[in-house]
Design a protein around this motif. Sequence first.
Motif, PDB file in Angstrom:
ATOM      1  N   GLN A  23       7.006  -3.683   2.666  1.00  0.00           N
ATOM      2  CA  GLN A  23       5.941  -2.686   2.644  1.00  0.00           C
ATOM      3  C   GLN A  23       6.303  -1.428   1.856  1.00  0.00           C
ATOM      4  OE1 GLN A  23       2.907  -3.353   3.961  1.00  0.00           O
ATOM      5  NE2 GLN A  23       3.738  -5.381   4.434  1.00  0.00           N
ATOM      6  N   LEU A  24       7.558  -1.051   1.887  1.00  0.00           N
ATOM      7  CA  LEU A  24       7.952   0.235   1.295  1.00  0.00           C
ATOM      8  C   LEU A  24       8.742   0.086   0.001  1.00  0.00           C
ATOM      9  CD1 LEU A  24       8.981   2.086   4.583  1.00  0.00           C
ATOM     10  CD2 LEU A  24       6.798   2.231   3.352  1.00  0.00           C
ATOM     11  N   GLY A  25       9.082  -1.136  -0.357  1.00  0.00           N
ATOM     12  CA  GLY A  25       9.773  -1.344  -1.631  1.00  0.00           C
ATOM     13  C   GLY A  25      11.228  -0.976  -1.633  1.00  0.00           C
ATOM     14  N   VAL A  26      11.851  -0.890  -0.458  1.00  0.00           N
ATOM     15  CA  VAL A  26      13.288  -0.638  -0.410  1.00  0.00           C
ATOM     16  C   VAL A  26      13.993  -1.917  -0.865  1.00  0.00           C
ATOM     17  CG1 VAL A  26      15.248   0.054   1.019  1.00  0.00           C
ATOM     18  CG2 VAL A  26      12.953   0.965   1.519  1.00  0.00           C
ATOM     19  N   SER A  27      14.874  -1.816  -1.809  1.00  0.00           N
ATOM     20  CA  SER A  27      15.486  -3.016  -2.366  1.00  0.00           C
ATOM     21  C   SER A  27      16.516  -3.611  -1.417  1.00  0.00           C
ATOM     22  CB  SER A  27      16.163  -2.702  -3.703  1.00  0.00           C
ATOM     23  OG  SER A  27      17.338  -1.938  -3.503  1.00  0.00           O
TER      24      SER A  27
ATOM     25  N   ARG B 237      15.391   7.875   1.194  1.00  0.00           N
ATOM     26  CA  ARG B 237      14.725   8.368  -0.007  1.00  0.00           C
ATOM     27  C   ARG B 237      13.736   7.321  -0.537  1.00  0.00           C
ATOM     28  NH1 ARG B 237      17.465  12.678  -2.863  1.00  0.00           N
ATOM     29  NH2 ARG B 237      16.714  11.824  -4.842  1.00  0.00           N
ATOM     30  N   ALA B 238      14.176   6.062  -0.552  1.00  0.00           N
ATOM     31  CA  ALA B 238      13.296   4.992  -1.018  1.00  0.00           C
ATOM     32  C   ALA B 238      12.091   4.825  -0.098  1.00  0.00           C
ATOM     33  CB  ALA B 238      14.076   3.686  -1.106  1.00  0.00           C
ATOM     34  N   MET B 239      12.291   4.999   1.195  1.00  0.00           N
ATOM     35  CA  MET B 239      11.186   4.891   2.153  1.00  0.00           C
ATOM     36  C   MET B 239      10.137   5.979   1.912  1.00  0.00           C
ATOM     37  SD  MET B 239      13.323   4.072   5.665  1.00  0.00           S
ATOM     38  CE  MET B 239      11.894   4.283   6.734  1.00  0.00           C
ATOM     39  N   ALA B 240      10.589   7.226   1.707  1.00  0.00           N
ATOM     40  CA  ALA B 240       9.653   8.328   1.483  1.00  0.00           C
ATOM     41  C   ALA B 240       8.881   8.132   0.183  1.00  0.00           C
ATOM     42  CB  ALA B 240      10.409   9.658   1.463  1.00  0.00           C
ATOM     43  N   GLN B 241       9.581   7.715  -0.857  1.00  0.00           N
ATOM     44  CA  GLN B 241       8.912   7.455  -2.132  1.00  0.00           C
ATOM     45  C   GLN B 241       7.964   6.260  -2.013  1.00  0.00           C
ATOM     46  OE1 GLN B 241      12.372   6.845  -4.525  1.00  0.00           O
ATOM     47  NE2 GLN B 241      12.860   9.040  -4.704  1.00  0.00           N
ATOM     48  N   GLY B 242       8.417   5.223  -1.287  1.00  0.00           N
ATOM     49  CA  GLY B 242       7.617   4.018  -1.171  1.00  0.00           C
ATOM     50  C   GLY B 242       6.322   4.228  -0.422  1.00  0.00           C
ATOM     51  N   VAL B 243       6.357   4.963   0.710  1.00  0.00           N
ATOM     52  CA  VAL B 243       5.126   5.172   1.473  1.00  0.00           C
ATOM     53  C   VAL B 243       4.167   6.081   0.713  1.00  0.00           C
ATOM     54  CG1 VAL B 243       5.793   7.221   2.855  1.00  0.00           C
ATOM     55  CG2 VAL B 243       4.241   5.482   3.812  1.00  0.00           C
ATOM     56  N   ARG B 244       4.704   7.019  -0.035  1.00  0.00           N
ATOM     57  CA  ARG B 244       3.848   7.890  -0.855  1.00  0.00           C
ATOM     58  C   ARG B 244       3.079   7.061  -1.885  1.00  0.00           C
ATOM     59  NH1 ARG B 244       4.710  10.178  -5.786  1.00  0.00           N
ATOM     60  NH2 ARG B 244       3.284  11.903  -6.241  1.00  0.00           N
ATOM     61  N   GLN B 245       3.759   6.129  -2.521  1.00  0.00           N
ATOM     62  CA  GLN B 245       3.102   5.282  -3.522  1.00  0.00           C
ATOM     63  C   GLN B 245       2.168   4.281  -2.857  1.00  0.00           C
ATOM     64  OE1 GLN B 245       6.379   3.591  -5.687  1.00  0.00           O
ATOM     65  NE2 GLN B 245       7.040   5.570  -6.533  1.00  0.00           N
ATOM     66  N   LEU B 246       2.592   3.687  -1.733  1.00  0.00           N
ATOM     67  CA  LEU B 246       1.784   2.686  -1.050  1.00  0.00           C
ATOM     68  C   LEU B 246       0.448   3.249  -0.579  1.00  0.00           C
ATOM     69  CD1 LEU B 246       1.580  -0.171   0.270  1.00  0.00           C
ATOM     70  CD2 LEU B 246       2.601   0.870   2.321  1.00  0.00           C
ATOM     71  N   LEU B 247       0.485   4.443  -0.018  1.00  0.00           N
ATOM     72  CA  LEU B 247      -0.725   5.034   0.553  1.00  0.00           C
ATOM     73  C   LEU B 247      -1.351   6.095  -0.348  1.00  0.00           C
ATOM     74  CD1 LEU B 247       0.360   5.239   4.306  1.00  0.00           C
ATOM     75  CD2 LEU B 247      -0.923   3.450   3.138  1.00  0.00           C
ATOM     76  N   ASN B 248      -0.777   6.248  -1.541  1.00  0.00           N
ATOM     77  CA  ASN B 248      -1.355   7.124  -2.562  1.00  0.00           C
ATOM     78  C   ASN B 248      -1.552   8.555  -2.031  1.00  0.00           C
ATOM     79  OD1 ASN B 248      -2.379   7.774  -5.109  1.00  0.00           O
ATOM     80  ND2 ASN B 248      -4.487   7.322  -4.498  1.00  0.00           N
TER      81      ASN B 248
ATOM     82  N   GLY C 238      23.252   8.883  16.953  1.00  0.00           N
ATOM     83  CA  GLY C 238      22.824  10.233  16.607  1.00  0.00           C
ATOM     84  C   GLY C 238      22.851  10.517  15.125  1.00  0.00           C
ATOM     85  N   THR C 239      23.323   9.542  14.329  1.00  0.00           N
ATOM     86  CA  THR C 239      23.284   9.688  12.877  1.00  0.00           C
ATOM     87  C   THR C 239      21.889   9.336  12.380  1.00  0.00           C
ATOM     88  OG1 THR C 239      25.612   9.065  12.698  1.00  0.00           O
ATOM     89  CG2 THR C 239      24.274   8.921  10.686  1.00  0.00           C
ATOM     90  N   ILE C 240      21.235  10.279  11.756  1.00  0.00           N
ATOM     91  CA  ILE C 240      19.846  10.093  11.334  1.00  0.00           C
ATOM     92  C   ILE C 240      19.651  10.712   9.959  1.00  0.00           C
ATOM     93  CG2 ILE C 240      17.432  10.682  11.845  1.00  0.00           C
ATOM     94  CD1 ILE C 240      18.343  10.706  14.854  1.00  0.00           C
ATOM     95  N   TRP C 241      18.894  10.017   9.120  1.00  0.00           N
ATOM     96  CA  TRP C 241      18.521  10.542   7.810  1.00  0.00           C
ATOM     97  C   TRP C 241      17.016  10.763   7.763  1.00  0.00           C
ATOM     98  CZ3 TRP C 241      21.302  12.214   3.678  1.00  0.00           C
ATOM     99  CH2 TRP C 241      22.671  11.941   3.667  1.00  0.00           C
ATOM    100  N   ILE C 242      16.617  11.872   7.159  1.00  0.00           N
ATOM    101  CA  ILE C 242      15.199  12.164   6.948  1.00  0.00           C
ATOM    102  C   ILE C 242      14.993  12.487   5.475  1.00  0.00           C
ATOM    103  CG2 ILE C 242      14.839  12.998   9.307  1.00  0.00           C
ATOM    104  CD1 ILE C 242      14.986  15.869   8.250  1.00  0.00           C
ATOM    105  N   ALA C 243      13.757  12.320   5.009  1.00  0.00           N
ATOM    106  CA  ALA C 243      13.491  12.581   3.588  1.00  0.00           C
ATOM    107  C   ALA C 243      12.070  13.063   3.378  1.00  0.00           C
ATOM    108  CB  ALA C 243      13.748  11.328   2.756  1.00  0.00           C
ATOM    109  N   TYR C 244      11.924  13.816   2.313  1.00  0.00           N
ATOM    110  CA  TYR C 244      10.632  14.334   1.839  1.00  0.00           C
ATOM    111  C   TYR C 244      10.512  13.965   0.368  1.00  0.00           C
ATOM    112  CZ  TYR C 244       7.456  17.879  -0.135  1.00  0.00           C
ATOM    113  OH  TYR C 244       6.457  18.532  -0.814  1.00  0.00           O
TER     114      TYR C 244
END
Length: 420
Positions: free
Chosen positions: A318-322, A338-349, A372-378
Amino acid sequence: MEKEISAEIITIGDELLYGQVIDTNSAWMGQELGKIGIKVKQITSISDNPDAICATLTQAISRAQVILITGGLGPTKDDLTKHTLARYFNTQLQLHQPSLDDVEAIFKRYNRPMLEVNRQQAFLPASCTPIRNALGTAPGMLFKEQGALIVSMPGVPFEMKQMMTDSILPRLQQHFQLPQIIHKVVQTIGIGESFLAEAIADWEDNLPPNLKLAYLPHLAGVRLRLTGMSDGNSDLETQLQLEVDKLTHLISEHIFAYGEVTLEEAIGQLLKDRNLTISTAESCTGGLVAHKLTSVPGSSAYFMGSVVAYSNGVKQAQLGVSAQTLETHGAVSEETVRAMAQGVRQLLNTDIGIATSGIAGPDGGTPEKPVGTIWIAYADAHQTIAKKLSYNKTRLLNIEYTVLQVLNLVRQSLPKRVEE
């Protein structure tokens, strides 16, 4: 300056003492009383016991001008407040016909038979002033004793709130000469209470005597409440705003809103003001970011949708993460989020995509990536920003803190996008 009027709140019910019901009534009443210039000095929770009710009431009357009582007014045998108050004020119960009419109308509206115990709710102490309950079958009661006003209300929150708003608060304003009080709330995030106090120490030390500052920490940050009481010598609103402006100059990067505004409401307003849309790709938060954003009325103007990509397969499909990114770096990594944030932006325009991926716990951690290790992205058309979080909390707290951090990342990143 007007004489300060103090209040006490008495909540009645064994369920409160056993922890079976959380007392939200007192917090709400305290807030509403503060808005009209009445300060709550004490809150007491007691059992459904006549002697305890009478003793507590005697103490309250000796030190407060307003006593608000909630609870114990239902139709069951353990609801003793009304009978106890009749005994305390040395009076008898008598039928109050308008209250009976209200009770009968409620049962007729729902096409239900009215029992004798429901009819008995319209019998009130003869010396009280009945307070109409527009939403329930238990009327309120107002007594006057030794210069104090004593009000007994149902414990059901929505019934109590309606009664307070419609009747009690206006009566208190008419009965007492109350001082002018104004509150200004400044919402902060991204700075702890002690660091915040240090940053604004000089400003706080130089506040005028009629202005008081309160630190109110909570999960999303620290609410600063500046309360002003009129001293009769200045425009209180202007005086407060001047101090808020000074405060803003000191900590502007940590302020996300003024007034009783949540972080998600503030983010929503920023998005609407800039005519931007947003979507979310969530793994460890399981859709909670989307829930927060859509809890705001009018969020359909900027929130387009979400993908809860809990599995690696969904991240890929769904998100295009390789597959290579997942194999080399893992699902919990800067590259993946990072790939998830970019992918959902493109998927849902959408203009903006945000993402979360992490190990919320209590298991699943490794020495390299502990719980407790977590990554977030914009991500937007100009930039992608990733941030690593490290928590040592429970699963639910790890998730909730992550939601706040990713929303704050949106707040911090939006100005950069607009300026470019």
